[in-house]
Design an enzyme around this catalytic site. Sequence first.
Site, mmCIF file in Angstrom:
data_model
loop_
_atom_site.group_PDB
_atom_site.id
_atom_site.type_symbol
_atom_site.label_atom_id
_atom_site.label_comp_id
_atom_site.label_asym_id
_atom_site.label_seq_id
_atom_site.Cartn_x
_atom_site.Cartn_y
_atom_site.Cartn_z
ATOM 1 N N HIS A 8 -1.978 -3.741 -7.120
ATOM 2 C CA HIS A 8 -2.594 -2.635 -6.387
ATOM 3 C C HIS A 8 -1.822 -1.331 -6.555
ATOM 4 O O HIS A 8 -1.985 -0.419 -5.756
ATOM 5 C CB HIS A 8 -2.642 -2.956 -4.889
ATOM 6 N N HIS A 49 -9.904 -7.049 -4.002
ATOM 7 C CA HIS A 49 -9.646 -8.233 -4.825
ATOM 8 C C HIS A 49 -10.962 -8.745 -5.380
ATOM 9 O O HIS A 49 -11.042 -9.855 -5.885
ATOM 10 C CB HIS A 49 -8.995 -9.351 -4.015
#
Lengths: 217, 217, 333, 333
Positions: free
Chosen positions: D56, D218
């Site tokens: 991320h 995700h």
Amino acid sequence: MTRETLNAADLIELFERWKELFADQRDVLIALDGKVGDSDLGITMSKAFAAASEAVAAEGASAGLGKLLRTAGAIMARTAPSTMGTLTATGFLRASKAVDGMEVLDTAAMAAFWRAYRDGVAERGKAKLGDKTLLDVLDPIATTLEDAAQNGLALPEALNRAADAADAALEATKAMLAQHGKAAAFQQKTIGLQDAGATVGVMLIRHMATFASGQGI
Amino acid sequence: MTRETLNAADLIELFERWKELFADQRDVLIALDGKVGDSDLGITMSKAFAAASEAVAAEGASAGLGKLLRTAGAIMARTAPSTMGTLTATGFLRASKAVDGMEVLDTAAMAAFWRAYRDGVAERGKAKLGDKTLLDVLDPIATTLEDAAQNGLALPEALNRAADAADAALEATKAMLAQHGKAAAFQQKTIGLQDAGATVGVMLIRHMATFASGQGI
Amino acid sequence: MKKFLNDPGSFVDEMLEGIYKAHPAVTHVGDDLRCLVTAKVKSGKVGLATGGGSGHLPTFLGFVGDGMLDGAAVGGVFQSPSAEQMLDVTKHIDQGAGVLYIYGNYSGDIINFDMAAELADLEGITVRQVVGNDDVASSIVGEEHKRRGVAGIFFLYKAAGAAAAEGLPLDEVTRLADKARQRTRTMGVALSSCVVPEIGHATFSIGEDEMEIGMGIHGEPGISRKTLAPADAVVDEMMERIFAETDYQAGDEVAVLVNGLGGTPLEELYILFRRVSQLLEARSVTAKHVWIGEFATSMEMAGASISLLHLDAELERLIAAPADTPFFQHIAG
Amino acid sequence: MKKFLNDPGSFVDEMLEGIYKAHPAVTHVGDDLRCLVTAKVKSGKVGLATGGGSGHLPTFLGFVGDGMLDGAAVGGVFQSPSAEQMLDVTKHIDQGAGVLYIYGNYSGDIINFDMAAELADLEGITVRQVVGNDDVASSIVGEEHKRRGVAGIFFLYKAAGAAAAEGLPLDEVTRLADKARQRTRTMGVALSSCVVPEIGHATFSIGEDEMEIGMGIHGEPGISRKTLAPADAVVDEMMERIFAETDYQAGDEVAVLVNGLGGTPLEELYILFRRVSQLLEARSVTAKHVWIGEFATSMEMAGASISLLHLDAELERLIAAPADTPFFQHIAG
Ligand SMILES: Nc1ncnc2c1ncn2[C@@H]1O[C@H](COP(=O)(O)OP(=O)(O)O)[C@@H](O)[C@H]1O
Ligand SMILES: Nc1ncnc2c1ncn2[C@@H]1O[C@H](COP(=O)(O)OP(=O)(O)O)[C@@H](O)[C@H]1O
Ligand SMILES: [Mg+2]
Ligand SMILES: [Mg+2]
Ligand SMILES: [Mg+2]
Ligand SMILES: [Mg+2]
């Protein structure tokens, strides 16, 4: 209708034809520039001539040849400042100066037009003959028209000869190795391909010749 | 070879089998978790049991059941700290406490093992029964084993019954709506699907049962 | 084509509207959104202008701000701005101390910047030009003048920007920008194509397992296309070409820029930098300044480039100086 | 899978090696690269820790630095770090003033942070937790506790980081982080999938002309999958959901974050922001602080999210404060 000379009204009509031409040829030029370039040529040329055609039409024939060509060149420089866009704009701006004050373009005036166009492109682009650029077709266009003027040929015939010379010169660019612009990066891969900018040059002169010859386009 | 009890050496072997199981089932679990989750379950479980198996084998049977289970849990928590990884680690750590000091696991000890495992998962995960989680199969495993112990059933039989109960409970998760973890986001789409974590629970107990029953795995 | 846009034809201008809304520190000349200038022109300072096609954010206009540039003219996606636009920017930022153009070596840009410089001269503004040509892949040694300008131009902006902020005169700022140019080398690698909005499909095609070493930031061909190698091997190949034409000595310092082309995650850029750093350490060369992220992109192209600037004392001073622009902040320290 | 990497199994650790080489302002606890902490722990200050899966960037570890966080534990790609790693970070950064955990609402992270908090408590360290749940798409109003934490967590870091830097005590820092949490809303949209290196193929498939409104970072499902609409329509739909559950009054101020998910060019983010800004203006709400770029990504996923923080006087002060971290610099003023 065969045109022995082109006046301001004809020029406006010619720009309209050029506009249609490059709208039609948009994808062809995109594909051609895509081979060894960045695919934008079809977009810039169609934009440039659409803008120029609109601008000269809005200005009207009363502005005169010189002013119309200057308008076309200036708007092209603004709308399509790619290599070909700016070179084409430069060409028209120089041609504008060369024919300024004339009422009509006969063969001699047309020779002066393309001589100025050619020299403008050469000066701005700094390419040499044989470098596989637009200049390689502009040069025979200018010299063929100068010969034709000296030999007293009528405009349609002179332009047809110039277009034929340009065709041959375009064919000759296939054997050349690109030295300028994005194509230069492709080195040997450019051999066998006709130059994209030179293709535009041929389209311009061929369309002008067809227009003067009064053939349907 | 049927095993009426499991000793420390058996446990080490069982971890080896679990390791093989989750290596085999890696892609199945990835696909299952992928439906309403993040596809990592196959990776974390295969990693967790590979690490645990290696660690308990290195430690050796002399460490005893409690210590081996603690080692397994601790290494899992480190290697595979996903939801299922940490819950499974918590389960083994709690089971370790429950059987600490025992030489072998009989049916009663095994009931204590899974009761502690179940309660640890419930406490750490804060899920309720019916929330479509691992807990939904752990609960019948624990209660079935407790019943079996009260009824004096031998370990292989008790484990088979627990595995059957887990199977049924897993089947029942299909009708449930996921409330926790990534699956919760899929809402209605989770209905009809068996829960991935519960599937791991079934695999664990079924493999343990097969191992105790001495069937080739 | 899968992009957030309303109309391919308004892609650039709507992006610019977003930029002006987000960054009050920049504004435009008159009504033309494509002529971006700092909101607070600093009096007496040498003006720094750049320009080129859109589609490379944060290059070009993202570096207009304190310690960097004063203005940028941008064109359509991968299209030069016009000479007129460059002239407008030039006139706006000139403070009598002259203006330096720093831009990349592309024929469209050169032709238009040349024309703008001529026009500026007619208006009495002294213009100098430094044309970035850091892309090692785009021509052989000895033909450096043919090389494209890519991400390494960031170092030219940084050096010239700091020099101008120090109050140095035009010739000195030009000398330092040119020195940074001479000492900067970049190698790039592409994994996927970009899509020009008005064209609507990929500029080039590349196999699912292929990479192109040396590809340009508009999709110009590189040196070789081959099967994607492990990250370390990719870096080794890129760095070898840079090392081959630089003369780093043990103890020397460099500034490093690992640049993402638009579609490559930051994680991967750090994996590339890890190897860069190993190779520099093996030569006892210090990575004194390191930037990793997106500096010169090619829309959504996946890929990366590595730029190295061979520092000396004065370049180090300039690179280390503070900067504050919409897309780049550097806190000296 | 088309990535710059050497081995999927070493993806995270090689990325971390790159980060430590590039950014000497951060270091790790002992030998564990995944326990990242500031190189200069400030004595007496409340410690701020975060953590979560890798993949991320710049979230999570990218925000460790002055005016932001003190440490972060990171796991494998999209995997929680372990409780032990969080504990190690906690012990390293605690200065006796206690530690606040700020992280996203994911079961794996919660379970591990809870365990770490218990363990820290045993060691005499006071730990508070604020769990980011800004993702409007992930649950209905009334069930906000089920919502995922996504890019808006940046505002929590910023507010808490500034509060801790001001020397405020743990309870006050916690209150402010929680206030920022309550006043932050995010909506995301995805255009393409990410690829987890160890899995090697796309997490989900999505048609060439489709988008998914509300998709998680995700690849968790969103609210609706439909044909990609013009950018303005996409923003309108996202903002409508945010407006529906906030009570912005004319004259109010917000901070805006337009976040790229990894594969989306900056140009497109500015086109999205342009529309956000129009919608805010239509309500006479001022975008007082604006950040556009990549803050919380999902590897190479194409897509974007819009986060809004409803400011009040104290939050404005904290958001405006300076910060200097490897991935985020903010020069106040
Ligand atoms: N220096 C130059 N002088 C003359 N013509 C040039 C020069 N460089 C490029 N060209 C011509 O321009 C053509 C490419 O035009 P264009 O697509 O507009 O370039 P770009 O996209 O690189 O700006 C080439 O095919 C060539 O004919
Ligand atoms: N709070 C909880 N308590 C018990 N089990 C849970 C809880 N949350 C999730 N699970 C189980 O975890 C499984 C998913 O595990 P895993 O893939 O590791 O999750 P994640 O990838 O989200 O960390 C679910 O199928 C469910 O059985
Ligand atoms: Mg082109
Ligand atoms: Mg999972
Ligand atoms: Mg071009
Ligand atoms: Mg997971």
